[in-house]
Write a protein that holds these residues in place. Sequence first.
Motif, PDB file in Angstrom:
ATOM      1  N   TRP A 266      47.676  38.195  52.846  1.00  0.00           N
ATOM      2  CA  TRP A 266      47.087  37.003  52.216  1.00  0.00           C
ATOM      3  C   TRP A 266      46.597  37.306  50.807  1.00  0.00           C
ATOM      4  CZ3 TRP A 266      41.795  36.705  50.948  1.00  0.00           C
ATOM      5  CH2 TRP A 266      41.405  35.470  50.384  1.00  0.00           C
ATOM      6  N   SER A 267      45.997  38.460  50.588  1.00  0.00           N
ATOM      7  CA  SER A 267      45.521  38.830  49.251  1.00  0.00           C
ATOM      8  C   SER A 267      46.671  38.886  48.259  1.00  0.00           C
ATOM      9  CB  SER A 267      44.800  40.183  49.300  1.00  0.00           C
ATOM     10  OG  SER A 267      43.636  40.096  50.087  1.00  0.00           O
ATOM     11  N   GLY A 268      47.820  39.388  48.706  1.00  0.00           N
ATOM     12  CA  GLY A 268      48.982  39.413  47.822  1.00  0.00           C
ATOM     13  C   GLY A 268      49.407  38.000  47.440  1.00  0.00           C
ATOM     14  N   GLU A 269      49.358  37.069  48.393  1.00  0.00           N
ATOM     15  CA  GLU A 269      49.708  35.672  48.099  1.00  0.00           C
ATOM     16  C   GLU A 269      48.694  35.036  47.153  1.00  0.00           C
ATOM     17  OE1 GLU A 269      49.788  34.043  51.989  1.00  0.00           O
ATOM     18  OE2 GLU A 269      51.734  34.924  52.527  1.00  0.00           O
ATOM     19  N   GLU A 306      44.967  40.682  39.278  1.00  0.00           N
ATOM     20  CA  GLU A 306      45.106  42.135  39.428  1.00  0.00           C
ATOM     21  C   GLU A 306      44.232  42.644  40.570  1.00  0.00           C
ATOM     22  OE1 GLU A 306      44.292  44.014  35.721  1.00  0.00           O
ATOM     23  OE2 GLU A 306      45.976  43.076  34.653  1.00  0.00           O
ATOM     24  N   GLU A 307      43.035  42.114  40.695  1.00  0.00           N
ATOM     25  CA  GLU A 307      42.156  42.546  41.785  1.00  0.00           C
ATOM     26  C   GLU A 307      42.738  42.153  43.145  1.00  0.00           C
ATOM     27  OE1 GLU A 307      39.631  44.480  41.672  1.00  0.00           O
ATOM     28  OE2 GLU A 307      39.466  44.603  39.488  1.00  0.00           O
ATOM     29  N   TRP A 308      43.313  40.935  43.229  1.00  0.00           N
ATOM     30  CA  TRP A 308      43.942  40.532  44.482  1.00  0.00           C
ATOM     31  C   TRP A 308      45.096  41.468  44.827  1.00  0.00           C
ATOM     32  CZ3 TRP A 308      41.220  37.841  47.506  1.00  0.00           C
ATOM     33  CH2 TRP A 308      40.468  36.726  47.100  1.00  0.00           C
ATOM     34  N   ALA A 309      45.861  41.869  43.817  1.00  0.00           N
ATOM     35  CA  ALA A 309      46.995  42.769  44.041  1.00  0.00           C
ATOM     36  C   ALA A 309      46.515  44.129  44.548  1.00  0.00           C
ATOM     37  CB  ALA A 309      47.804  42.929  42.758  1.00  0.00           C
ATOM     38  N   LYS A 310      45.409  44.620  44.001  1.00  0.00           N
ATOM     39  CA  LYS A 310      44.867  45.902  44.453  1.00  0.00           C
ATOM     40  C   LYS A 310      44.341  45.795  45.889  1.00  0.00           C
ATOM     41  CE  LYS A 310      43.616  47.492  39.820  1.00  0.00           C
ATOM     42  NZ  LYS A 310      42.501  47.842  38.888  1.00  0.00           N
ATOM     43  N   ALA A 311      43.751  44.629  46.238  1.00  0.00           N
ATOM     44  CA  ALA A 311      43.302  44.437  47.618  1.00  0.00           C
ATOM     45  C   ALA A 311      44.499  44.432  48.566  1.00  0.00           C
ATOM     46  CB  ALA A 311      42.532  43.125  47.730  1.00  0.00           C
ATOM     47  N   TYR A 324      38.487  42.745  46.895  1.00  0.00           N
ATOM     48  CA  TYR A 324      38.291  41.361  47.355  1.00  0.00           C
ATOM     49  C   TYR A 324      37.065  40.760  46.672  1.00  0.00           C
ATOM     50  CZ  TYR A 324      36.938  37.758  50.854  1.00  0.00           C
ATOM     51  OH  TYR A 324      36.553  36.613  51.507  1.00  0.00           O
ATOM     52  N   ASP A 325      35.958  41.494  46.671  1.00  0.00           N
ATOM     53  CA  ASP A 325      34.731  41.003  46.034  1.00  0.00           C
ATOM     54  C   ASP A 325      34.920  40.860  44.523  1.00  0.00           C
ATOM     55  OD1 ASP A 325      33.465  40.950  48.476  1.00  0.00           O
ATOM     56  OD2 ASP A 325      32.459  42.883  48.221  1.00  0.00           O
ATOM     57  N   ASN A 326      35.615  41.804  43.912  1.00  0.00           N
ATOM     58  CA  ASN A 326      35.859  41.705  42.472  1.00  0.00           C
ATOM     59  C   ASN A 326      36.684  40.451  42.135  1.00  0.00           C
ATOM     60  OD1 ASN A 326      34.497  44.089  42.037  1.00  0.00           O
ATOM     61  ND2 ASN A 326      36.359  45.364  41.978  1.00  0.00           N
ATOM     62  N   ASP A 355      29.572  32.594  54.462  1.00  0.00           N
ATOM     63  CA  ASP A 355      30.628  33.603  54.487  1.00  0.00           C
ATOM     64  C   ASP A 355      31.185  33.858  53.101  1.00  0.00           C
ATOM     65  OD1 ASP A 355      30.349  33.878  57.160  1.00  0.00           O
ATOM     66  OD2 ASP A 355      32.036  32.583  57.708  1.00  0.00           O
ATOM     67  N   TYR A 356      31.342  32.771  52.303  1.00  0.00           N
ATOM     68  CA  TYR A 356      31.865  32.948  50.960  1.00  0.00           C
ATOM     69  C   TYR A 356      30.841  33.572  50.048  1.00  0.00           C
ATOM     70  CZ  TYR A 356      36.114  30.286  51.849  1.00  0.00           C
ATOM     71  OH  TYR A 356      37.321  29.865  52.320  1.00  0.00           O
ATOM     72  N   GLU A 357      29.571  33.267  50.294  1.00  0.00           N
ATOM     73  CA  GLU A 357      28.535  33.736  49.381  1.00  0.00           C
ATOM     74  C   GLU A 357      28.401  35.247  49.401  1.00  0.00           C
ATOM     75  OE1 GLU A 357      25.055  31.618  50.447  1.00  0.00           O
ATOM     76  OE2 GLU A 357      25.822  29.660  49.821  1.00  0.00           O
ATOM     77  N   ASP A 358      28.615  35.858  50.594  1.00  0.00           N
ATOM     78  CA  ASP A 358      28.479  37.311  50.620  1.00  0.00           C
ATOM     79  C   ASP A 358      29.805  38.014  50.345  1.00  0.00           C
ATOM     80  OD1 ASP A 358      29.978  37.197  52.915  1.00  0.00           O
ATOM     81  OD2 ASP A 358      28.284  37.472  54.286  1.00  0.00           O
ATOM     82  N   GLY A 359      30.875  37.194  50.130  1.00  0.00           N
ATOM     83  CA  GLY A 359      32.155  37.766  49.710  1.00  0.00           C
ATOM     84  C   GLY A 359      32.898  38.526  50.770  1.00  0.00           C
ATOM     85  N   SER A 360      32.480  38.399  52.061  1.00  0.00           N
ATOM     86  CA  SER A 360      33.149  39.162  53.082  1.00  0.00           C
ATOM     87  C   SER A 360      33.477  38.353  54.310  1.00  0.00           C
ATOM     88  CB  SER A 360      32.261  40.363  53.498  1.00  0.00           C
ATOM     89  OG  SER A 360      31.035  39.875  54.002  1.00  0.00           O
ATOM     90  N   GLY A 361      33.511  37.048  54.150  1.00  0.00           N
ATOM     91  CA  GLY A 361      33.725  36.206  55.311  1.00  0.00           C
ATOM     92  C   GLY A 361      35.167  35.846  55.507  1.00  0.00           C
ATOM     93  N   SER A 362      35.367  35.048  56.547  1.00  0.00           N
ATOM     94  CA  SER A 362      36.719  34.672  56.890  1.00  0.00           C
ATOM     95  C   SER A 362      37.197  33.430  56.189  1.00  0.00           C
ATOM     96  CB  SER A 362      36.800  34.450  58.419  1.00  0.00           C
ATOM     97  OG  SER A 362      35.949  33.401  58.798  1.00  0.00           O
ATOM     98  N   GLY A 363      36.273  32.734  55.535  1.00  0.00           N
ATOM     99  CA  GLY A 363      36.665  31.521  54.839  1.00  0.00           C
ATOM    100  C   GLY A 363      37.079  30.458  55.806  1.00  0.00           C
ATOM    101  N   GLY A 364      38.064  29.638  55.397  1.00  0.00           N
ATOM    102  CA  GLY A 364      38.596  28.607  56.259  1.00  0.00           C
ATOM    103  C   GLY A 364      37.960  27.259  56.046  1.00  0.00           C
ATOM    104  N   GLU A 365      36.825  27.166  55.358  1.00  0.00           N
ATOM    105  CA  GLU A 365      36.198  25.890  55.104  1.00  0.00           C
ATOM    106  C   GLU A 365      35.820  25.797  53.625  1.00  0.00           C
ATOM    107  OE1 GLU A 365      34.051  25.296  59.461  1.00  0.00           O
ATOM    108  OE2 GLU A 365      32.881  25.301  57.621  1.00  0.00           O
TER     109      GLU A 365
END
Length: 370
Positions: A266-269, A306-311, A324-326, A355-365
């Motif tokens: 997903w990060s690559g997409e 670039e950060e997404w690509a590295k993730a 991911y956080d970057n 979940d989005y605020e701490d940058g480590s959640g699953s998202g979805g909403e």
Amino acid sequence: MPQGPYGGPQYPVWGQGYLPFNRPAPVNGVAIAALVLGVLCFLPAVGLLLGIVALVQIRRRGERGKGMAIGGAVLSSLGLALWVTMLATGGASAVWEGFKEGTSGNSSLSLAKGECFDVPGDTFREDVYDVDKVSCSGEHDGEVFGTVTLTGSGYPGDDYVTDTAEDKCWTLQDGYTMDPWLLTEEVDMYYLTPTQDSWDWGDREITCVFANTDERGTLTGSLRADRTTLDADQLFFLEAMAAVDEVLYEEPEDYAEDDLEVNRTWSGEAGDATGEQAEALGGHTWSAEAQQPVAELVKDMRDAAEEWAKAADATDVDTFYEHYDNAYAYVDGDTTVTAREALGLATTPPTYGEDYEDGSGSGGEGGLDV
């Protein structure tokens, strides 16, 4: 005739055949019904018949209401004559259609896309039977962003109507308000639907509505932001951001520690979409006011890509979350707000879940705009 013990006529028992001297004779109920139908001009043939029946009963029972019976019969006769004339000339059809239009508005209330309204009373209640159309420029209780027409002869049931409203209204919302930043946490989606009763009068319309989340709150100004209200630059910008949002919305439900591979994919997409839209924005010709702010945003979007690509290339969870956080640090950042301001779009970033605020959640909403 029965004889009394002394040969005289037997007297009736009190209350059986005689009324107390201070008690008037009752009013005939059929006479009342005849008068009501006559005044309302409703079912005139029935009203005429009831008037005749009432006169017969009044004569036999000694009841009151002769005037009501006569009046109901006369008015019903006139009404019957009127209906016969209208049927002969075709006028009844127009009257009936107008009556149905008036009664079919109990749920959809004949509101059109883009119209704003107030609900009589203090709150936006669950059951709405009437509205007052007002200008969208000032305060109002609701704004219509779409309508859905149902088909079929029989009422499909409350569950079907509700499910259809949920599905269709969410889709129409995106087309009416292409700028998700306009839909603040005070705005929610509601819908007005046909009921079993209004369906029988021809009501087939679901009305999709924006209103305040607080039942006593109001909206100010229109939330419409579509091809009829946006200029070319605004439309291009929002379509590019929507393409990025579409990928960010698909963030996996599983955390990276539970399924690293699916999160890397997903990060690559996300990186591909962000990079592609950065190129699109960079190649567009902007107005003088928006050119520099958009260029700064494009730079941040390329860094985010670039950060997404590295993730996506991360071999462990910690490295994944670092990039991911970057990447997410660029989402809804200062350059996004500045570019939006230059383009005349909403500048208050939307709020998302924890979940989005701490940058480590699953998202979805929620939605994310770069």
